[in-house]
Motif scaffolding. Structure first.
Motif, PDB file in Angstrom:
ATOM      1  N   CYS A 147       1.124  -1.252  -0.145  1.00 34.86           N
ATOM      2  CA  CYS A 147      -0.085   0.207   0.010  1.00 34.86           C
ATOM      3  C   CYS A 147       0.690   1.194  -0.107  1.00 34.86           C
ATOM      4  O   CYS A 147       1.342   1.288  -0.946  1.00 34.86           O
ATOM      5  N   TYR A 170       0.514  -3.810  -4.937  1.00 32.38           N
ATOM      6  CA  TYR A 170      -0.349  -2.316  -4.839  1.00 32.38           C
ATOM      7  C   TYR A 170       0.337  -1.037  -4.007  1.00 32.38           C
ATOM      8  O   TYR A 170      -0.732  -0.297  -3.343  1.00 32.38           O
ATOM      9  N   TYR A 200      -0.477  -6.262  -8.688  1.00 31.16           N
ATOM     10  CA  TYR A 200      -1.388  -5.725  -8.008  1.00 31.16           C
ATOM     11  C   TYR A 200      -2.595  -6.177  -8.520  1.00 31.16           C
ATOM     12  O   TYR A 200      -2.871  -7.545  -8.648  1.00 31.16           O
ATOM     13  N   GLY A 201      -3.821  -5.272  -7.958  1.00 32.71           N
ATOM     14  CA  GLY A 201      -5.371  -5.771  -8.062  1.00 32.71           C
ATOM     15  C   GLY A 201      -6.288  -5.633  -9.195  1.00 32.71           C
ATOM     16  O   GLY A 201      -5.773  -4.563  -9.352  1.00 32.71           O
ATOM     17  N   ASP A 204      -8.962  -3.283  -7.609  1.00 33.71           N
ATOM     18  CA  ASP A 204      -8.433  -1.932  -7.688  1.00 33.71           C
ATOM     19  C   ASP A 204      -9.115  -0.554  -7.639  1.00 33.71           C
ATOM     20  O   ASP A 204      -8.404  -0.132  -8.372  1.00 33.71           O
ATOM     21  N   PRO A 235      -8.928  -7.240  -5.348  1.00 33.89           N
ATOM     22  CA  PRO A 235      -9.238  -5.430  -5.100  1.00 33.89           C
ATOM     23  C   PRO A 235      -7.166  -4.884  -4.436  1.00 33.89           C
ATOM     24  O   PRO A 235      -6.307  -5.981  -3.996  1.00 33.89           O
ATOM     25  N   HIS A 236      -7.380  -4.053  -3.936  1.00 34.54           N
ATOM     26  CA  HIS A 236      -6.203  -2.844  -3.585  1.00 34.54           C
ATOM     27  C   HIS A 236      -5.849  -4.345  -2.308  1.00 34.54           C
ATOM     28  O   HIS A 236      -7.761  -4.678  -1.233  1.00 34.54           O
ATOM     29  N   SER A 245     -11.247  -6.755   2.273  1.00 35.83           N
ATOM     30  CA  SER A 245      -9.925  -7.598   1.159  1.00 35.83           C
ATOM     31  C   SER A 245      -9.083  -8.295   1.180  1.00 35.83           C
ATOM     32  O   SER A 245      -9.081  -8.769  -0.163  1.00 35.83           O
TER      33      SER A 245
END
Length: 267
Positions: A147, A170, A200-201, A204, A235-236, A245
């Motif tokens: 993140c 992500y 990565y998603g 996201d 997702p994120h 998530s």
């Protein structure tokens, strides 16, 4: 991955998904809080490493937006179980204590918005210096972050020539430039000192796929060995087992990709 257990020590700014929280024990490890000297300052940090041996390869673990709470500590223990000296410095400590803040919006406003990239990169440099003096082999240096820390992972790999490999989970790739954030990952694609694996998603909401594709194109133009992997349905924060998530398949697959990436690049 280890087995789920009851959560403790997580950020109050998140909603916990208690049935998926993973706890990695400390059997065979040396782990706990440390302080890292940078000039006249002492940076709080958490470190985990194998209890036996020395000169372990070093992995910097860069916190999420929520700081070095229990999930990040657990990630450090997971890495230590693989033979690494893993260190997660508290990169907000001058601006405030995220464990005292109960909402993500307040956390962004009161702490995160005030943290300069230059300060973060220098604190990570100090962490590398600490590792070299405390049983780490910084000629085998890697970094991973999640993140907020995923973005920093890209930036640090463009900053620090000792990094051999990086895995960015992500992390935001583009954004407005400012005095505190003069560059973003898209701006440093041609300056990376080591290969980065970006995870990565596809779902996201905060990191649009067109920005992921823009970075992929920039990496190709720079003839970079870095690579981006997108999980289409994720997702994120799909690795964050303590949050709704979390996606088990993508998290476990990403962890295997991380291990392979580090081994492929000599860590």
């Amino acid at each position: 991955m280890s087995q789920p257990s009851t959560p403790a020590g997580f950020s109050p700014a998140v909603s916990l998904a208690t049935d998926t929280v993973i706890h990695t024990d400390n059997a065979g490890l040396i782990e706990g809080d440390i302080t890292i000297r940078r000039g006249a300052e002492e940076i709080p940090a958490y470190r985990a490493a194998p209890a036996s041996g020395t000169q372990h390869p070093v992995i910097l673990v860069v916190q999420e937006i929520f700081g070095v709470h229990e999930h990040i500590r657990d990630v450090a223990r997971r890495l230590a179980k693989l033979g690494y000296l893993a260190i997660a410095p508290e990169l907000y400590f001058r601006q405030g204590d995220p464990s005292k803040i109960a909402s993500i919006d307040e956390l962004r406003e009161k702490i995160v918005s005030k943290v300069p990239d230059e300060q973060v990169l220098a604190d990570l440099d100090a962490t590398v210096t600490w590792a070299a003096a405390n049983g780490g082999d910084v000629d085998r240096l890697g970094i991973t972050g999640f993140c907020w820390g995923g973005r920093i992972t890209w930036l640090y790999t463009a900053h620090q020539p000792r990094v051999k490999a990086a895995v960015a989970w992500y992390g935001k790739l583009v954004g407005p430039q400012s005095a505190l954030q003069p560059r973003h990952p898209i701006d440093v694609a041609a300056q990376l000192k080591a290969p980065v694996l970006g995870l990565y998603g596809g779902q996201d909401a905060g990191i649009p796929l067109d920005t992921v594709e823009a970075l992929r194109n920039a990496l190709t133009a720079a003839d970079s060995a870095s690579r981006i992997h997108v999980y289409p349905e994720a997702p994120h924060a799909f690795y964050a087992d303590y949050r709704p998530s979390f996606r088990k398949f993508e998290a476990e697959d990403g962890w295997l990709l991380l291990q392979g990436w580090f081994k492929e690049h000599g860590l």
